[in-house]
Design a protein around this motif. Structure first.
Motif, mmCIF file in Angstrom:
data_model
loop_
_atom_site.group_PDB
_atom_site.id
_atom_site.type_symbol
_atom_site.label_atom_id
_atom_site.label_comp_id
_atom_site.label_asym_id
_atom_site.label_seq_id
_atom_site.Cartn_x
_atom_site.Cartn_y
_atom_site.Cartn_z
ATOM 1 N N LYS A 58 0.845 -1.200 0.000
ATOM 2 C CA LYS A 58 0.000 0.000 0.000
ATOM 3 C C LYS A 58 0.875 1.244 0.000
ATOM 4 O O LYS A 58 1.995 1.229 0.503
ATOM 5 C CB LYS A 58 -0.887 0.063 1.255
ATOM 6 N N VAL A 59 0.326 2.322 -0.518
ATOM 7 C CA VAL A 59 0.951 3.635 -0.396
ATOM 8 C C VAL A 59 0.483 4.208 0.936
ATOM 9 O O VAL A 59 -0.717 4.361 1.164
ATOM 10 C CB VAL A 59 0.557 4.564 -1.554
ATOM 11 N N ILE A 60 1.425 4.507 1.815
ATOM 12 C CA ILE A 60 1.075 5.006 3.150
ATOM 13 C C ILE A 60 0.795 6.507 3.116
ATOM 14 O O ILE A 60 -0.201 6.967 3.661
ATOM 15 C CB ILE A 60 2.207 4.699 4.149
ATOM 16 N N THR A 61 1.684 7.263 2.500
ATOM 17 C CA THR A 61 1.464 8.703 2.339
ATOM 18 C C THR A 61 1.963 9.143 0.974
ATOM 19 O O THR A 61 2.804 8.487 0.360
ATOM 20 C CB THR A 61 2.216 9.558 3.395
ATOM 21 N N MET A 62 1.423 10.279 0.527
ATOM 22 C CA MET A 62 1.907 10.958 -0.674
ATOM 23 C C MET A 62 2.228 12.379 -0.271
ATOM 24 O O MET A 62 1.488 12.986 0.507
ATOM 25 C CB MET A 62 0.847 10.964 -1.763
ATOM 26 N N GLN A 63 3.345 12.895 -0.794
ATOM 27 C CA GLN A 63 3.766 14.246 -0.481
ATOM 28 C C GLN A 63 4.042 15.008 -1.767
ATOM 29 O O GLN A 63 4.592 14.449 -2.711
ATOM 30 C CB GLN A 63 5.048 14.258 0.354
ATOM 31 N N PHE A 64 3.640 16.266 -1.769
ATOM 32 C CA PHE A 64 3.941 17.182 -2.866
ATOM 33 C C PHE A 64 4.609 18.410 -2.279
ATOM 34 O O PHE A 64 4.286 18.820 -1.163
ATOM 35 C CB PHE A 64 2.647 17.628 -3.563
ATOM 36 N N GLY A 65 5.501 19.024 -3.028
ATOM 37 C CA GLY A 65 6.132 20.253 -2.591
ATOM 38 C C GLY A 65 6.372 21.173 -3.773
ATOM 39 O O GLY A 65 6.552 20.720 -4.899
ATOM 40 N N SER A 70 5.792 33.828 -3.769
ATOM 41 C CA SER A 70 6.656 34.618 -2.890
ATOM 42 C C SER A 70 8.022 33.962 -2.696
ATOM 43 O O SER A 70 8.902 34.534 -2.081
ATOM 44 C CB SER A 70 5.982 34.813 -1.524
ATOM 45 N N GLY A 71 8.174 32.738 -3.215
ATOM 46 C CA GLY A 71 9.430 32.011 -3.065
ATOM 47 C C GLY A 71 9.448 31.055 -1.892
ATOM 48 O O GLY A 71 10.417 30.334 -1.691
ATOM 49 N N GLU A 72 8.363 31.055 -1.108
ATOM 50 C CA GLU A 72 8.301 30.147 0.037
ATOM 51 C C GLU A 72 8.051 28.718 -0.412
ATOM 52 O O GLU A 72 7.321 28.474 -1.367
ATOM 53 C CB GLU A 72 7.173 30.550 0.995
ATOM 54 N N ILE A 73 8.661 27.787 0.313
ATOM 55 C CA ILE A 73 8.449 26.368 0.059
ATOM 56 C C ILE A 73 7.127 25.964 0.685
ATOM 57 O O ILE A 73 6.838 26.300 1.827
ATOM 58 C CB ILE A 73 9.581 25.532 0.671
ATOM 59 N N LYS A 74 6.326 25.232 -0.055
ATOM 60 C CA LYS A 74 5.073 24.678 0.444
ATOM 61 C C LYS A 74 5.145 23.165 0.292
ATOM 62 O O LYS A 74 5.575 22.658 -0.741
ATOM 63 C CB LYS A 74 3.865 25.194 -0.354
ATOM 64 N N ALA A 75 4.754 22.452 1.314
ATOM 65 C CA ALA A 75 4.736 20.989 1.268
ATOM 66 C C ALA A 75 3.409 20.492 1.815
ATOM 67 O O ALA A 75 2.927 21.001 2.827
ATOM 68 C CB ALA A 75 5.885 20.414 2.083
ATOM 69 N N ILE A 76 2.834 19.540 1.120
ATOM 70 C CA ILE A 76 1.530 18.985 1.506
ATOM 71 C C ILE A 76 1.666 17.471 1.623
ATOM 72 O O ILE A 76 2.161 16.807 0.702
ATOM 73 C CB ILE A 76 0.451 19.357 0.488
ATOM 74 N N VAL A 77 1.217 16.931 2.745
ATOM 75 C CA VAL A 77 1.278 15.495 3.010
ATOM 76 C C VAL A 77 -0.151 14.959 3.050
ATOM 77 O O VAL A 77 -1.006 15.503 3.761
ATOM 78 C CB VAL A 77 1.975 15.202 4.353
ATOM 79 N N PHE A 78 -0.386 13.910 2.285
ATOM 80 C CA PHE A 78 -1.675 13.228 2.286
ATOM 81 C C PHE A 78 -1.507 11.839 2.898
ATOM 82 O O PHE A 78 -0.957 10.946 2.246
ATOM 83 C CB PHE A 78 -2.221 13.062 0.861
ATOM 84 N N PRO A 79 -1.947 11.619 4.138
ATOM 85 C CA PRO A 79 -1.964 10.250 4.656
ATOM 86 C C PRO A 79 -2.934 9.431 3.800
ATOM 87 O O PRO A 79 -4.037 9.890 3.506
ATOM 88 C CB PRO A 79 -2.487 10.408 6.086
ATOM 89 N N MET A 80 -2.516 8.261 3.383
ATOM 90 C CA MET A 80 -3.372 7.444 2.514
ATOM 91 C C MET A 80 -3.769 6.158 3.236
ATOM 92 O O MET A 80 -4.465 6.219 4.214
ATOM 93 C CB MET A 80 -2.659 7.187 1.183
#
Length: 193
Positions: A58-65, A70-80
């Motif tokens: 199984k895929v446990i989590t997926m992350q996007f960044g 503005s140049g700021e880093i954004k990261a999003i985690v999806f628990p699956m």
């Protein structure tokens, strides 16, 4: 005690974890907007193992960044399909996330993408498109002839020491218990470094 780079990013809401189906919808819209604005995004998975054909794979989590305007880093985690994901039905979340992966216009980079692509395909039937770059292949070129130095953690230590993210696994919230996640959110952002 100084705050870790990870704690600072969490405090600034640069790293977020989807905790409801409404969060999933909101973050997918955010990611789509970034993709449509031409932002290249990083993509990664955490999985139950290394064998995508294992009976319990199984895929446990997926992350996007990505970097916002503005140049700021954004990261999003999806628990699956994590055993402790009591936030939402991962099958419903998957229906929302899948189009991000299948759109060839949405450019993605990652580390050892062939693994993520194969694992997602074998476990969900989804073929990830829009892969632009694999940082592991870059490390093969940079560190040609060396052994055992192609992992992302080692690359962060070697090439980005100022980011203070090397050895990052102890800074990430635990997804093994829902209680740990809730406590992590309210901890005041210090982690004892």
């Amino acid at each position: 005690v100084s705050q870790s780079r990870y704690s600072i990013l969490r405090a600034k809401k640069q790293i977020v974890i989807a905790r409801s189906l409404d969060d999933v919808k909101k973050y997918v819209e955010q990611l789509e907007s970034a993709f449509k604005a031409g932002k290249v995004q990083s993509f990664d998975t955490e999985t139950t193992g290394l064998d995508p054909w294992a009976i319990d794979a199984k895929v446990i989590t997926m992350q996007f960044g990505y970097r916002d305007d503005s140049g700021e880093i954004k990261a999003i985690v999806f628990p699956m399909w994590h055993r402790a994901n009591s936030f939402y039905n991962p099958d419903e979340a998957w229906l929302l996330i899948r189009p991000l992966l299948e759109n060839p216009e949405y450019k993605k980079i990652g580390h050892n993408m062939k693994f993520d692509v194969l694992y997602v395909l074998a476990t969900t039937g989804c073929r990830i498109k829009g892969i632009l770059f694999d940082t592991m292949l870059l490390l093969h070129a940079l560190d040609s002839g060396t052994q055992g130095n192609l992992g992302l953690k080692q690359a962060v230590w070697d090439y980005l020491p100022h980011m203070e993210l090397g050895g990052y696994e102890d800074k990430l919230p635990k997804l093994t218990k829902t209680k740990d996640i809730e406590e992590d959110e309210g901890e005041g952002e210090e982690n004892g470094d």
